[in-house]
Write a protein that holds these residues in place. Sequence first.
Motif, PDB file in Angstrom:
ATOM      1  N   PHE A   1      -1.237   5.308  12.849  1.00  0.00           N
ATOM      2  CA  PHE A   1      -2.523   6.210  12.321  1.00  0.00           C
ATOM      3  C   PHE A   1      -2.921   6.059   9.992  1.00  0.00           C
ATOM      4  O   PHE A   1      -3.606   4.709   9.797  1.00  0.00           O
ATOM      5  N   TRP A   2      -1.823   6.911  10.387  1.00  0.00           N
ATOM      6  CA  TRP A   2      -1.557   6.981   8.661  1.00  0.00           C
ATOM      7  C   TRP A   2      -1.555   5.498   8.217  1.00  0.00           C
ATOM      8  O   TRP A   2      -2.357   5.178   7.182  1.00  0.00           O
ATOM      9  N   GLN A   3      -0.345   5.340   8.160  1.00  0.00           N
ATOM     10  CA  GLN A   3       0.522   3.407   8.114  1.00  0.00           C
ATOM     11  C   GLN A   3      -0.835   3.100   7.514  1.00  0.00           C
ATOM     12  O   GLN A   3      -1.049   2.802   6.068  1.00  0.00           O
ATOM     13  N   THR A   4      -1.412   2.763   8.754  1.00  0.00           N
ATOM     14  CA  THR A   4      -2.728   1.570   8.507  1.00  0.00           C
ATOM     15  C   THR A   4      -3.910   2.042   7.326  1.00  0.00           C
ATOM     16  O   THR A   4      -4.013   1.343   6.909  1.00  0.00           O
ATOM     17  N   VAL A   5      -4.553   3.534   7.303  1.00  0.00           N
ATOM     18  CA  VAL A   5      -5.247   3.486   6.654  1.00  0.00           C
ATOM     19  C   VAL A   5      -4.987   4.239   5.151  1.00  0.00           C
ATOM     20  O   VAL A   5      -5.400   3.438   4.319  1.00  0.00           O
ATOM     21  N   LEU A   6      -3.444   4.617   5.224  1.00  0.00           N
ATOM     22  CA  LEU A   6      -2.387   4.513   4.192  1.00  0.00           C
ATOM     23  C   LEU A   6      -2.950   3.506   2.598  1.00  0.00           C
ATOM     24  O   LEU A   6      -2.723   3.226   1.619  1.00  0.00           O
ATOM     25  N   PHE A   7      -2.145   2.736   3.718  1.00  0.00           N
ATOM     26  CA  PHE A   7      -2.067   1.419   3.564  1.00  0.00           C
ATOM     27  C   PHE A   7      -2.587   0.942   3.157  1.00  0.00           C
ATOM     28  O   PHE A   7      -3.409  -0.093   1.453  1.00  0.00           O
ATOM     29  N   VAL A   8      -4.133   0.159   3.255  1.00  0.00           N
ATOM     30  CA  VAL A   8      -5.679  -0.085   3.307  1.00  0.00           C
ATOM     31  C   VAL A   8      -5.702   0.410   2.032  1.00  0.00           C
ATOM     32  O   VAL A   8      -6.479  -0.370   0.894  1.00  0.00           O
ATOM     33  N   LEU A   9      -6.655   1.693   2.326  1.00  0.00           N
ATOM     34  CA  LEU A   9      -6.390   3.010   0.787  1.00  0.00           C
ATOM     35  C   LEU A   9      -5.094   2.485  -0.555  1.00  0.00           C
ATOM     36  O   LEU A   9      -6.271   1.966  -1.633  1.00  0.00           O
ATOM     37  N   LEU A  10      -3.691   2.091  -0.196  1.00  0.00           N
ATOM     38  CA  LEU A  10      -3.479   1.570  -1.135  1.00  0.00           C
ATOM     39  C   LEU A  10      -3.303   0.644  -2.246  1.00  0.00           C
ATOM     40  O   LEU A  10      -3.273  -0.276  -3.015  1.00  0.00           O
ATOM     41  N   LEU A  11      -3.818  -0.966  -0.661  1.00  0.00           N
ATOM     42  CA  LEU A  11      -4.238  -2.101  -1.553  1.00  0.00           C
ATOM     43  C   LEU A  11      -5.204  -2.208  -2.290  1.00  0.00           C
ATOM     44  O   LEU A  11      -4.974  -2.839  -3.038  1.00  0.00           O
ATOM     45  N   LEU A  12      -6.456  -0.707  -1.649  1.00  0.00           N
ATOM     46  CA  LEU A  12      -7.937  -1.803  -2.517  1.00  0.00           C
ATOM     47  C   LEU A  12      -7.952  -1.078  -3.717  1.00  0.00           C
ATOM     48  O   LEU A  12      -8.203  -1.568  -4.248  1.00  0.00           O
ATOM     49  N   LEU A  13      -6.513   0.419  -3.609  1.00  0.00           N
ATOM     50  CA  LEU A  13      -6.775   0.749  -4.824  1.00  0.00           C
ATOM     51  C   LEU A  13      -5.647  -0.481  -6.073  1.00  0.00           C
ATOM     52  O   LEU A  13      -6.125   0.190  -6.528  1.00  0.00           O
ATOM     53  N   LEU A  14      -5.075  -0.348  -5.546  1.00  0.00           N
ATOM     54  CA  LEU A  14      -4.484  -0.931  -6.706  1.00  0.00           C
ATOM     55  C   LEU A  14      -4.746  -2.441  -6.716  1.00  0.00           C
ATOM     56  O   LEU A  14      -5.046  -2.900  -7.899  1.00  0.00           O
ATOM     57  N   ARG A  15      -5.859  -2.772  -5.782  1.00  0.00           N
ATOM     58  CA  ARG A  15      -5.979  -3.874  -6.039  1.00  0.00           C
ATOM     59  C   ARG A  15      -7.404  -3.823  -7.302  1.00  0.00           C
ATOM     60  O   ARG A  15      -7.445  -5.100  -8.507  1.00  0.00           O
ATOM     61  N   LYS A  16      -7.543  -2.875  -7.228  1.00  0.00           N
ATOM     62  CA  LYS A  16      -9.293  -2.713  -8.421  1.00  0.00           C
ATOM     63  C   LYS A  16      -8.413  -2.548  -9.806  1.00  0.00           C
ATOM     64  O   LYS A  16      -8.612  -3.068 -10.470  1.00  0.00           O
ATOM     65  N   TYR A  17      -7.329  -1.163  -9.433  1.00  0.00           N
ATOM     66  CA  TYR A  17      -6.268  -0.638 -10.611  1.00  0.00           C
ATOM     67  C   TYR A  17      -5.724  -1.523 -11.243  1.00  0.00           C
ATOM     68  O   TYR A  17      -5.159  -0.920 -12.530  1.00  0.00           O
ATOM     69  N   ALA A  18      -4.665  -1.741 -10.106  1.00  0.00           N
ATOM     70  CA  ALA A  18      -3.350  -2.621 -10.944  1.00  0.00           C
ATOM     71  C   ALA A  18      -3.640  -4.233 -11.092  1.00  0.00           C
ATOM     72  O   ALA A  18      -3.009  -5.160 -12.158  1.00  0.00           O
ATOM     73  N   TRP A  19      -3.820  -4.419  -9.411  1.00  0.00           N
ATOM     74  CA  TRP A  19      -3.052  -5.694  -8.995  1.00  0.00           C
ATOM     75  C   TRP A  19      -4.031  -6.887 -10.562  1.00  0.00           C
ATOM     76  O   TRP A  19      -3.666  -7.782 -10.626  1.00  0.00           O
ATOM     77  N   LYS A  20      -5.895  -6.896  -9.960  1.00  0.00           N
ATOM     78  CA  LYS A  20      -6.860  -7.269 -10.654  1.00  0.00           C
ATOM     79  C   LYS A  20      -6.272  -7.525 -12.025  1.00  0.00           C
ATOM     80  O   LYS A  20      -6.027  -8.637 -12.805  1.00  0.00           O
TER      81      LYS A  20
END
Lengths: 166, 380
Positions: A14-33
């Motif tokens: 549960f934590w892995q899924t939640v945290l990873f998706v959160l990390l993915l969204l945050l990084l997508r917005k603030y880093a990868w793009k």
Amino acid sequence: MEKLIGEFSIGLFFWQTVLFVLLLLLLRKYAWKPILNAVSEREEGIRKALLSAENAKREMENLQADNEKLLKEARAERDLMLKEAREIKTKMVSDAKEEAKMEADKMIVQAQAAIESEKKAAIAELKSQVATLSLEIAEKVVKSELSNSDKQLKLVEDMLGDATLN
Amino acid sequence: MQKKTLNRLLTFLIAVSASLHSYANEPSQGGESQEARKKEVSEYVKHHNLDTHDFGLYSYTDDHGEEHHVGFPLPIILWTDGLHVFSSSKFHHGQEVVESNGKYFAMDTHTYKIYETDASGQLHYGEDGHHVENAKPLDLSITKSVFMIFVVSLMLFLIFSSLAKSYAKNASIPSGVGRFFEPIVLYIRDDIAIPNIGETKYKKYMPYLLTVFFFVWFLNIFGLTPLGINVTGNIAITTALALITFLLTNLTGTKDYWLHIFDPLGSSMPWIAKIPLYIILIPIEVLGIFIKPFSLLIRLYANMQAGHIVLGSLLGLIYIFQNWIAGPLSFGLSFAISLIELLVALLQAYIFTMLSALYFGFASETHDHADAHEGEVQHL
């Protein structure tokens, strides 16, 4: 397999899924793009710079070729002008010579004509003077001849003698 | 200068070997026989690879035979007829029963799992002696692994958001630690995403590929530190990662992708001839949808877990044999294996990313691309 399932922790999943998706969204917005955009912008910039450098080089080459061509043309023109000038010079000289010669010939002819007419006048003058002189002499001679009668008779006789002969 | 360093090193080595010598002269520590010590090491390595409820740095036994644990506790969050939140220090490493909101909880010290018990804290073991029959609450605790996920997420966020900011400040040139990470980002784009997914569609998968690569790589590297962190060697973690790859693959699948699964031979033969083949082919293709992510999760889990077990066992050899030959030998071996593990840490992150990209490539294939694969049935 049973061990694997036993090790499987729902909480961790549960934590892995939640945290990873959160990390993915945050990084997508603030880093990868931003990173990928910046990188592709930079790559675009580099490509453009390279292209314009290439263009500048080509233009430079064109300019150089143009210069070369201009120089060659100028040189050819100069050569042509020099040649023409030389030709003109020789022509002028020859023309001048011709003209001078013609003038001289004309002057000679005129001089000859003048000399001729002078000569004629002089001869005419001489003739008239010789006639006058001869008349005077003849007059003088006749005068002296005819001063005595003997001589007059003699002369008549001589003349008559000649006349018979003829 | 160099000579000085060498001298210092030699002095240090002599001092170390002298202390080792005095240690070697002491009577054997721990288990009485080699057999007993072997069992001890095996148990230790097994425990070391498990997720725990507190962040233990190390533990030791003092002169009075008392065990000391150095580390810090983490919050425990349980759900069974209501929420129970308390610090893991209350368990005293599984030695005590914790009472919370009228419920009693005890920790099984073999698996570090929490069970509901009565006030006495008695755990009822099954016939095999390991399986606990007590009721299990829904355990959403912030365990060591969850803690490390937080740490790594924070690190990744700080590193890459600062890299993103440095572009604006520094005229599109990365500064600081970004100088090291930018080529890797570019490598993933140019050598993993674009060749596998294709120039037109790779962009939408890039955030996932980059995140999963750095996430797995960082956690793998943390696994090599002596802190006993084994996040990517945990089946729940790899399952969660593979599940996201699975969902992304199938939710973004194009018409051609599904056609490839349910009509793999296409128009290459009349429909009547396809029927007997499809009885076999379609189940295989459908199975393939699930086998692909399953292979991902097992590969990463097994590689990381195996690395930890090998390293732990090699280091355990020192303890088992307790002599002058096994010590340096196992040190040398574990040093070599550590170097290999350093490579494996990167390699597994790369493979996970690479295969995810490959699957995304299948999912986003359009017809032109499918033609290039004609006659190719197996995609596992």
